[in-house]
Enzyme design. Sequence first.
Site, PDB file in Angstrom:
ATOM      1  N   SER A 243       0.822  -1.191   0.003  1.00  0.00           N
ATOM      2  CA  SER A 243      -0.063  -0.014  -0.152  1.00  0.00           C
ATOM      3  C   SER A 243       0.928   1.187  -0.030  1.00  0.00           C
ATOM      4  CB  SER A 243      -0.940   0.181   1.075  1.00  0.00           C
ATOM      5  OG  SER A 243      -0.300   0.179   2.347  1.00  0.00           O
ATOM      6  N   LYS A 244       0.276   2.317   0.129  1.00  0.00           N
ATOM      7  CA  LYS A 244       0.931   3.757  -0.115  1.00  0.00           C
ATOM      8  C   LYS A 244       2.114   3.894   0.952  1.00  0.00           C
ATOM      9  CE  LYS A 244      -1.778   7.059  -2.560  1.00  0.00           C
ATOM     10  NZ  LYS A 244      -3.260   7.838  -2.403  1.00  0.00           N
ATOM     11  N   ARG A 245       1.703   3.407   2.055  1.00  0.00           N
ATOM     12  CA  ARG A 245       2.714   3.742   3.152  1.00  0.00           C
ATOM     13  C   ARG A 245       4.052   2.949   2.778  1.00  0.00           C
ATOM     14  NH1 ARG A 245       2.277  -0.497   6.873  1.00  0.00           N
ATOM     15  NH2 ARG A 245       0.412  -2.026   6.117  1.00  0.00           N
ATOM     16  N   GLY A 247       5.484   3.088   0.113  1.00  0.00           N
ATOM     17  CA  GLY A 247       6.058   4.113  -0.838  1.00  0.00           C
ATOM     18  C   GLY A 247       5.264   4.115  -2.169  1.00  0.00           C
TER      19      GLY A 247
END
Length: 475
Positions: A243-245, A247
């Site tokens: 997911s986004k966290r 990167g």
Amino acid sequence: MTSASEKVRVRFAPSPTGYLHIGGVRTALFNWLFARHHKGQFILRIEDTDRSRSTEESIQTILDGMRWLGLDWDEGPVRQMDRLNLYKEHADRLLKKGAAYFCTCTPEELDARRKEAQAKKRTPRYDGRCRDHKGPLPDRPAAVRFKTPQTGQTIVEDLVKGRVQFDNAQLDDLIMLRSDGVPTYNFGVVVDDSVMAITHVIRGDDHLNNTPRQIQIYHALGYPLPKFAHLSMILGPDKSRLSKRHGATSVTEYHDQGYLPEALINYLARLGWSHGDQEVFSREELIEKFSFENVVSSPAVFNPEKLLWLNSHYIHEGDTGRLADLLQPFLVGEGVAEGRDASLLPKVIPALQTRSRTLVEMAQGAACFFKDAIEMDAPAQAKFLTPEIRPLLMELIERLNTASAFTASEMETVFKNVMDEKGIKLSKLAQPVRVALTGRTVSPGIYEVMEILGKDRSLQRLKKAIDLIPSDITK
RNA sequence: GUCCCCAUCGUCUAGCCCGGCCUAGGACAUCGCCCUUUCACGGCGGUAACGGGGGUUCAAAUCCCCCUGGGGACACCA
């Protein structure tokens, strides 16, 4: 493998609720490769039935991403919201058959029951209270639910996971049509995959649990089953779903960071699929060799380092002309005026190919050849443009002024002479000159840099560098 | 809570289906050396894995079971 009569038709069916995720791209890629391998069709379908979250912008992003990666589709994009009557017709059929029913429970009620179940650590499940409701049609908006068989088992024959068994008692009655007539996912896919004659449903394995319910809908509708292939998830370094966290997860970001589409394709193909020990594949090889036989069933951690390695590989091998085109926007990004001195590109790019891992790095390395004023890297300046080097640089300028020609080989001779006379090593001289000419500690070979820059600009920059050297008052 | 999937170096993976050729191969990363009178590239070499326990078998990374661990699903989201 597949006979001509059953021509392969696969589809990628993203929901346009955000950017194009790297996991989605892998799903799209495997679909595409399978289609191309079998000379079948690859169809793009937009599952936009979540009206509150779907956006036009997201559709555009998805199309752009697919185009950038060269994942061309043969039909579509088909939009589910354009075919609401199709789902309604199918729902009516099931209603008439008694395989579906109206449910007048409100979303709020259902939500409350679900939360309560979860709080009590019980399995959240629709209790079927509207299932046997007889009498007139409801006078308030009602959703249509599918009457899922409650006994027996449903078996999914999966190309990746093998045979997977589910107890039907485990399944509850899912909503097919919302009260506003828009289909939900599980119903929409079945109807569309059937009507579109999809032969192989290739998707993320987060859908594996939905498959038995869908199979029941196929049965109720009297449609033949497609083959299923559920691909394992792509994980982040902490092994949770990427997911986004973790990167960059959007294709757009990889484009913007200077990745080549072939690098991303190659990397994603090897994530969950292999062909012996081979690591580098051309698009054609991928098409030729792709098969579900070699698709791995375990989840894979996304490794940005390896992607970077592949990207540098493709940059090393890349065609100069193509790289020049691709580099253009990145040069602009580095502050180089558009269309400037494009004639230098054929010399600059090959000089930078072995030392650039991304187009961004290449643009950074190339900027100094196109700009009048170079950006001086402060630490590099402090380290190499020192008072003790000043006389050497001055000496060098002197010699360069009288050099017969400003070619790399002539430069080498000049440097050699200086080194011999002063009794110094090349490293002593090269790095300061490199910093003076490019503002950085990494650049093409120093003689090459001078040849590309030419006499005027080289001398100018060397003089400017000397001016930057702090005066040597302490000695 | 219920159901489903998964399990080889730090990571991607080969090998597993059809047990012996596996003192487990490749790649990324990492470490060391070499090449280069420059920055890189490159070359060579090293460290590093069959999650645990039971079976089956002459023989198990490979087959079976359990455990553990990880992931996913359980919406009028997809």
